[in-house]
Design a protein around this motif. Structure first.
Motif, PDB file in Angstrom:
ATOM      1  N   ASN A   8       2.839   5.730  -7.262  1.00 20.38           N
ATOM      2  CA  ASN A   8       1.657   6.422  -7.792  1.00 20.38           C
ATOM      3  C   ASN A   8       1.514   6.307  -9.317  1.00 20.38           C
ATOM      4  OD1 ASN A   8      -0.734   7.773  -7.307  1.00 20.38           O
ATOM      5  ND2 ASN A   8       0.184   9.780  -7.595  1.00 20.38           N
ATOM      6  N   LYS A   9       1.647   5.098  -9.816  1.00 20.42           N
ATOM      7  CA  LYS A   9       1.505   4.832 -11.253  1.00 20.42           C
ATOM      8  C   LYS A   9       0.050   5.025 -11.674  1.00 20.42           C
ATOM      9  CE  LYS A   9       2.137   1.251 -14.721  1.00 20.42           C
ATOM     10  NZ  LYS A   9       2.356  -0.187 -14.924  1.00 20.42           N
ATOM     11  N   LYS A  10      -0.127   5.678 -12.792  1.00 23.47           N
ATOM     12  CA  LYS A  10      -1.482   5.917 -13.306  1.00 23.47           C
ATOM     13  C   LYS A  10      -2.114   4.623 -13.801  1.00 23.47           C
ATOM     14  CE  LYS A  10      -0.910  10.713 -14.595  1.00 23.47           C
ATOM     15  NZ  LYS A  10      -1.025  11.704 -15.660  1.00 23.47           N
ATOM     16  N   ARG A  16       2.657   1.621  -3.378  1.00 24.06           N
ATOM     17  CA  ARG A  16       1.733   2.124  -4.404  1.00 24.06           C
ATOM     18  C   ARG A  16       1.578   3.640  -4.308  1.00 24.06           C
ATOM     19  NH1 ARG A  16      -3.076  -1.213  -6.019  1.00 24.06           N
ATOM     20  NH2 ARG A  16      -4.270   0.540  -5.250  1.00 24.06           N
ATOM     21  N   LYS A  17       1.475   4.142  -3.083  1.00 23.88           N
ATOM     22  CA  LYS A  17       1.319   5.591  -2.899  1.00 23.88           C
ATOM     23  C   LYS A  17       2.570   6.347  -3.348  1.00 23.88           C
ATOM     24  CE  LYS A  17      -1.996   5.380   0.895  1.00 23.88           C
ATOM     25  NZ  LYS A  17      -3.128   6.203   0.547  1.00 23.88           N
ATOM     26  N   LYS A  65     -10.767   5.899  -8.549  1.00 26.73           N
ATOM     27  CA  LYS A  65      -9.453   6.125  -7.958  1.00 26.73           C
ATOM     28  C   LYS A  65      -8.442   6.590  -8.999  1.00 26.73           C
ATOM     29  CE  LYS A  65      -6.452   4.060  -4.623  1.00 26.73           C
ATOM     30  NZ  LYS A  65      -6.410   3.088  -3.585  1.00 26.73           N
ATOM     31  N   LYS A  66      -7.605   7.493  -8.570  1.00 26.97           N
ATOM     32  CA  LYS A  66      -6.541   8.012  -9.424  1.00 26.97           C
ATOM     33  C   LYS A  66      -5.214   7.445  -8.936  1.00 26.97           C
ATOM     34  CE  LYS A  66      -9.191  10.911 -11.680  1.00 26.97           C
ATOM     35  NZ  LYS A  66      -9.800  10.427 -12.885  1.00 26.97           N
ATOM     36  N   GLY A  67      -4.402   6.963  -9.860  1.00 27.06           N
ATOM     37  CA  GLY A  67      -3.079   6.463  -9.530  1.00 27.06           C
ATOM     38  C   GLY A  67      -3.109   5.197  -8.695  1.00 27.06           C
ATOM     39  N   GLN A  68      -1.984   4.936  -8.050  1.00 24.63           N
ATOM     40  CA  GLN A  68      -1.817   3.788  -7.155  1.00 24.63           C
ATOM     41  C   GLN A  68      -2.226   2.471  -7.821  1.00 24.63           C
ATOM     42  OE1 GLN A  68      -3.334   4.465  -3.198  1.00 24.63           O
ATOM     43  NE2 GLN A  68      -3.022   6.666  -3.408  1.00 24.63           N
ATOM     44  N   SER A  69      -1.780   2.299  -9.046  1.00 26.31           N
ATOM     45  CA  SER A  69      -2.135   1.113  -9.808  1.00 26.31           C
ATOM     46  C   SER A  69      -1.136  -0.028  -9.657  1.00 26.31           C
ATOM     47  CB  SER A  69      -2.242   1.495 -11.289  1.00 26.31           C
ATOM     48  OG  SER A  69      -2.594   0.394 -12.073  1.00 26.31           O
ATOM     49  N   THR A  87       0.829  -1.203   0.000  1.00 27.60           N
ATOM     50  CA  THR A  87       0.000   0.000   0.000  1.00 27.60           C
ATOM     51  C   THR A  87       0.870   1.262   0.000  1.00 27.60           C
ATOM     52  OG1 THR A  87      -1.802  -1.153   1.121  1.00 27.60           O
ATOM     53  CG2 THR A  87      -1.804   1.250   1.255  1.00 27.60           C
TER      54      THR A  87
END
Length: 168
Positions: free
Chosen positions: A76-78, A72-73, A94-98, A69
């Motif tokens: 912060n991959k789109k 991911r933050k 949700k934006k990012g954190q893919s 987690t």
């Protein structure tokens, strides 16, 4: 997957409502499989009074989930629907954190834990994890690299949980 491939897949599912419904149902059911079977595993360990394994199968996955987690933050991959002009089939705001996929990480982690405890359920969950990874990519909420990384890290986290248990 590129824009043309996503658009072709998207158009197929929009034209075939039963396939679209199946995709959404698969996303929900495959996710639920992992999240329902994890507490069942913990309950089995508790009833067998296997406290060392129980602690290992709670603490290590929790720490690994937290680490994924945070990673991911930071990265912060789109997501595909942010990078490409596509509309995801699986609705997500949700934006990012893919990267990596936590859904796929979780099911592969749980599958690996089950594999050490009772192989048939572990194998079932590994297969379910493969399908979940496919659904998340087809659904437009993850890139292939996101689900590969999630699967790899989930298996590693499960292996670490079992290895630490074996040390005691």
């Amino acid at each position: 997957m590129n824009l043309e491939q996503y658009n072709r897949i998207h158009d197929f599912f929009i034209r075939h409502s039963s396939a679209f419904s199946l995709l959404l149902t698969a996303n929900r059911l495959l996710t639920a499989c992992g999240f329902l079977l994890y507490p069942l595993l913990l309950l089995c360990l508790l009833t067998k009074k296997n406290i060392a394994m129980l602690i290992s199968f709670i603490a290590i996955p929790a720490l690994c989930f937290l680490a994924v987690t945070i990673f991911r933050k930071v990265v912060n991959k789109k997501r595909p629907y942010e990078k490409l002009p596509i509309q995801s089939l699986i609705k997500k705001e949700k934006k990012g954190q893919s990267f990596p996929s936590r859904h796929v990480f979780s099911i592969f982690l749980i599958a690996t834990l089950w594999f050490y405890f009772w192989k048939p359920i572990g194998i079932f969950l590994l297969i379910a994890g493969i399908f979940l990874a496919i659904v998340r990519v087809i659904g437009g909420v993850h890139f292939i690299s996101d689900v590969y990384a999630g699967a790899f890290l989930g298996i590693i986290a499960g292996w670490i949980s079992n290895y630490i248990f074996l040390l005691y």
